[in-house]
Design a protein around this motif. Structure first.
Motif, PDB file in Angstrom:
ATOM      1  N   UNK A 268      21.750  -1.014  -4.550  1.00  0.00           N
ATOM      2  CA  UNK A 268      20.709  -1.369  -3.029  1.00  0.00           C
ATOM      3  C   UNK A 268      19.327  -0.318  -3.365  1.00  0.00           C
ATOM      4  N   UNK A 269      18.673  -1.217  -3.840  1.00  0.00           N
ATOM      5  CA  UNK A 269      18.731  -3.052  -3.595  1.00  0.00           C
ATOM      6  C   UNK A 269      19.564  -2.983  -5.044  1.00  0.00           C
ATOM      7  N   UNK A 270      20.156  -4.207  -5.157  1.00  0.00           N
ATOM      8  CA  UNK A 270      21.195  -4.800  -6.266  1.00  0.00           C
ATOM      9  C   UNK A 270      20.005  -5.766  -7.269  1.00  0.00           C
ATOM     10  N   UNK A 271      20.070  -5.153  -8.610  1.00  0.00           N
ATOM     11  CA  UNK A 271      19.667  -5.937  -9.630  1.00  0.00           C
ATOM     12  C   UNK A 271      20.017  -5.930 -10.315  1.00  0.00           C
ATOM     13  N   UNK A 272      20.023  -7.123 -11.792  1.00  0.00           N
ATOM     14  CA  UNK A 272      20.469  -8.104 -12.807  1.00  0.00           C
ATOM     15  C   UNK A 272      20.077  -7.959 -13.876  1.00  0.00           C
ATOM     16  N   UNK A 273      20.431  -7.719 -14.422  1.00  0.00           N
ATOM     17  CA  UNK A 273      20.184  -7.768 -15.786  1.00  0.00           C
ATOM     18  C   UNK A 273      19.550  -8.513 -16.672  1.00  0.00           C
ATOM     19  N   UNK A 274      19.171  -9.850 -17.173  1.00  0.00           N
ATOM     20  CA  UNK A 274      18.411 -10.787 -17.644  1.00  0.00           C
ATOM     21  C   UNK A 274      17.250 -11.587 -15.754  1.00  0.00           C
ATOM     22  N   UNK A 275      17.158 -10.899 -15.413  1.00  0.00           N
ATOM     23  CA  UNK A 275      16.978 -11.369 -13.710  1.00  0.00           C
ATOM     24  C   UNK A 275      15.456 -11.213 -13.375  1.00  0.00           C
ATOM     25  N   UNK A 276      15.058 -11.812 -13.121  1.00  0.00           N
ATOM     26  CA  UNK A 276      13.636 -11.318 -12.888  1.00  0.00           C
ATOM     27  C   UNK A 276      12.885 -10.913 -11.334  1.00  0.00           C
ATOM     28  N   UNK A 277      12.439  -9.961 -11.219  1.00  0.00           N
ATOM     29  CA  UNK A 277      12.418  -8.871  -9.764  1.00  0.00           C
ATOM     30  C   UNK A 277      10.677  -9.085  -9.517  1.00  0.00           C
ATOM     31  N   UNK A 278      10.102  -8.163  -8.542  1.00  0.00           N
ATOM     32  CA  UNK A 278       9.278  -8.154  -7.907  1.00  0.00           C
ATOM     33  C   UNK A 278       9.400  -6.377  -7.491  1.00  0.00           C
ATOM     34  N   UNK A 279       9.277  -5.768  -7.482  1.00  0.00           N
ATOM     35  CA  UNK A 279       9.308  -4.106  -7.915  1.00  0.00           C
ATOM     36  C   UNK A 279       8.383  -3.288  -7.279  1.00  0.00           C
ATOM     37  N   UNK A 280       8.326  -2.184  -6.024  1.00  0.00           N
ATOM     38  CA  UNK A 280       7.971  -1.573  -5.615  1.00  0.00           C
ATOM     39  C   UNK A 280       8.712  -0.535  -5.269  1.00  0.00           C
ATOM     40  N   UNK A 281       7.746   0.505  -6.123  1.00  0.00           N
ATOM     41  CA  UNK A 281       8.749   2.430  -5.094  1.00  0.00           C
ATOM     42  C   UNK A 281       7.988   3.005  -6.050  1.00  0.00           C
ATOM     43  N   UNK A 282       8.706   3.830  -5.748  1.00  0.00           N
ATOM     44  CA  UNK A 282       7.846   5.357  -6.697  1.00  0.00           C
ATOM     45  C   UNK A 282       7.717   5.946  -7.312  1.00  0.00           C
ATOM     46  N   UNK A 283       7.017   6.663  -8.182  1.00  0.00           N
ATOM     47  CA  UNK A 283       7.083   7.690  -9.034  1.00  0.00           C
ATOM     48  C   UNK A 283       7.218   8.684  -9.637  1.00  0.00           C
TER      49      UNK A 283
ATOM     50  N   UNK B 176       0.903  -1.434  -0.078  1.00  0.00           N
ATOM     51  CA  UNK B 176      -0.457   0.272  -0.174  1.00  0.00           C
ATOM     52  C   UNK B 176       0.923   1.277  -0.341  1.00  0.00           C
ATOM     53  N   UNK B 177       2.380   1.114   0.246  1.00  0.00           N
ATOM     54  CA  UNK B 177       2.733   2.734   0.097  1.00  0.00           C
ATOM     55  C   UNK B 177       3.680   2.576  -0.242  1.00  0.00           C
ATOM     56  N   UNK B 178       3.695   1.952  -1.580  1.00  0.00           N
ATOM     57  CA  UNK B 178       4.195   2.408  -3.094  1.00  0.00           C
ATOM     58  C   UNK B 178       3.436   2.798  -3.906  1.00  0.00           C
ATOM     59  N   UNK B 179       3.946   3.375  -4.758  1.00  0.00           N
ATOM     60  CA  UNK B 179       2.689   3.833  -5.854  1.00  0.00           C
ATOM     61  C   UNK B 179       3.002   2.478  -6.800  1.00  0.00           C
ATOM     62  N   UNK B 180       4.265   2.381  -6.750  1.00  0.00           N
ATOM     63  CA  UNK B 180       3.673   1.315  -8.263  1.00  0.00           C
ATOM     64  C   UNK B 180       4.534  -0.177  -7.994  1.00  0.00           C
ATOM     65  N   UNK B 181       3.535  -1.541  -8.266  1.00  0.00           N
ATOM     66  CA  UNK B 181       4.267  -2.633  -7.865  1.00  0.00           C
ATOM     67  C   UNK B 181       3.974  -3.526  -9.557  1.00  0.00           C
ATOM     68  N   UNK B 182       5.233  -4.029  -9.859  1.00  0.00           N
ATOM     69  CA  UNK B 182       4.947  -4.428 -11.471  1.00  0.00           C
ATOM     70  C   UNK B 182       6.348  -5.908 -10.816  1.00  0.00           C
ATOM     71  N   UNK B 183       5.952  -7.262 -11.685  1.00  0.00           N
ATOM     72  CA  UNK B 183       6.563  -8.005 -12.057  1.00  0.00           C
ATOM     73  C   UNK B 183       7.647  -8.110 -13.056  1.00  0.00           C
ATOM     74  N   UNK B 184       9.165  -8.551 -13.796  1.00  0.00           N
ATOM     75  CA  UNK B 184       9.306  -8.084 -14.826  1.00  0.00           C
ATOM     76  C   UNK B 184      10.618  -8.857 -14.127  1.00  0.00           C
TER      77      UNK B 184
END
Length: 419
Positions: free
Chosen positions: A371-386, A316-324
């Protein structure tokens, strides 16, 4: 993410398309025209098609069509069928449309199976160029060109080059009635070299869609339609935040498909000095240009990098929530600028999502690159602001984790709850 629309079947369309292309009456026996790689065509109307249409187009080719209609008129190009290799950035097989026959402004680049609305040149000449790489997939395209009177207020055509220090632009038919279906308008605003452009929408009502796939307004830094320079893509009934160009050119594209329409919009622009006096304060609502670099503060990025909370507590505190899937990741001034190929959208907020064919993508900035560490080619749940320009922004305390199929159940449950 809503299920993708099925690809339109090719065979039922071909008899009619081929009859139309041949200029035959429906009652006449079928006649299959021969489409070659490019050519020079002229007249009040006609058809062009990819080499060998309706067969699969050849690989490693570049075909150019130069279209000319009578003097004093403009070219209107309408795709009747489009089936090229799909890619969210149209990098492999694509069709480019340009004003004029040489060194003209690019009106658009298209691939996949989603047809654009009518494309209108600013003169009696238009150039169409189709490029394919080594791996082809699809039957290509067929499009009709026709001559039309230059745009006038109230007519269905619009766009043009704007060079006065201030001015307005609006959708066709504004404000008397809804904008028409099936049009594309491009306004190219050009200021002197040492000035920027400030853009504001006064009224705004464009067919609503979660991903702005059907009718939309897109704004670009520079003079051509280029995903890397796109500031934002907008639809719905809320005016976009004010926009400030990065340099002295902006391109505004409005597109409507062939179904629902709405009131439309009116926008205003003005030129402003590139360097503001030190006593001047920028309005807090000014949009950050899409190509700006976010400079993280040292204190922020020295915090301990540890994910806190759970999927539920952060939703709820995040502006967006996606997987990709991370498809590009570039470090700039201590931040990571990434493009995410979207698997699913659970909470969109004002995140700008690019739609090309069946693929969707979004741009995010990881403010502290590790921070947080994300790498090309991997799948993530990402929450954040816009940000106001539609890009996602991920801070050290944002919730990011590796995505597994089993996570979908809890995300779907969160999507249906009220925050």
């Amino acid at each position: 993410m809503p299920p993708a629309a099925p690809r339109p079947p090719l065979l039922p369309l071909l008899p009619l398309l081929l009859l139309l292309a041949a200029g035959a009456r429906p009652a006449a026996p079928p006649h299959r025209p021969t489409f070659t790689c490019g050519g020079v065509v002229s007249g009040e109307s006609g058809f062009i098609g990819s080499e060998g249409f309706p067969g699969v187009y050849p690989p490693n080719s570049k075909c150019t069509w130069k279209i000319t209609v009578p003097e004093g008129k403009v070219v209107v190009l309408s795709f009747r069928y489009l089936d090229l290799e799909s890619d969210n950035l149209c990098r492999y097989d694509f069709v480019d449309i340009y004003n004029g026959h040489a060194n003209g402004q690019r009106i658009g680049r298209f691939c996949g199976t989603v047809k654009p609305g009518a494309l209108v040149s600013n003169s009696n000449k238009m150039l169409v160029q189709m490029t394919s790489d080594a791996n082809t997939a699809g039957s290509g395209f067929i499009a009709k060109f026709s001559a039309a009177e230059p745009h006038e207020r109230g007519d269905q055509y619009c766009g043009g080059r704007l060079e006065k220090p201030s001015g307005s632009f609006q959708t066709p038919n504004w404000p008397e009635r809804d904008y028409p279906a099936g049009v594309t308008c491009s306004w190219h605003i050009v200021a002197p070299k040492n000035q920027l452009i400030e853009l504001k929408f006064e009224k705004f009502d464009v067919e609503r869609d979660n991903y702005c796939r059907y009718d939309y307004v897109a704004v670009f830094n520079g003079g051509e339609i280029n995903d890397a320079k796109r500031i934002g893509k907008y639809c719905g009934d809320s005016p976009p935040a004010p926009i400030l160009s990065e340099r002295n050119e902006l391109l505004i594209q409005f597109l409507s498909d062939l179904s629902l329409t709405a009131d439309g919009f009116i926008g205003h622009y003005k030129f402003r000095p590139k360097k503001l006096p030190t006593t001047t304060v920028l309005p807090t609502t000014t949009t950050v240009p899409a190509t700006s670099i976010v400079k993280p503060t040292a204190a922020l990025c020295q915090q301990r990098c540890k994910r806190s909370g759970t999927l539920e507590s952060n939703y709820c505190s995040s502006n967006f929530v996606i997987t990709g899937t991370v498809i590009t990741a570039i470090t700039r001034a201590g931040s990571l600028h990434a493009t995410i190929s979207i698997i699913n959208v659970y909470k969109e907020g004002n995140l700008a999502i690019q739609q090309a064919g069946k693929s969707m993508s979004a741009k995010i900035i990881v403010v502290c690159k590790q921070c947080p560490l994300i790498r090309r080619g991997l799948n993530y749940i990402i929450m954040g602001q816009v940000e106001e320009d539609g890009r996602g922004k991920v801070f050290p305390n944002s919730f990011v984790m590796s995505f597994k199929t089993k996570n979908s159940k809890i995300l779907n449950a969160l999507k249906n709850k009220t925050c």
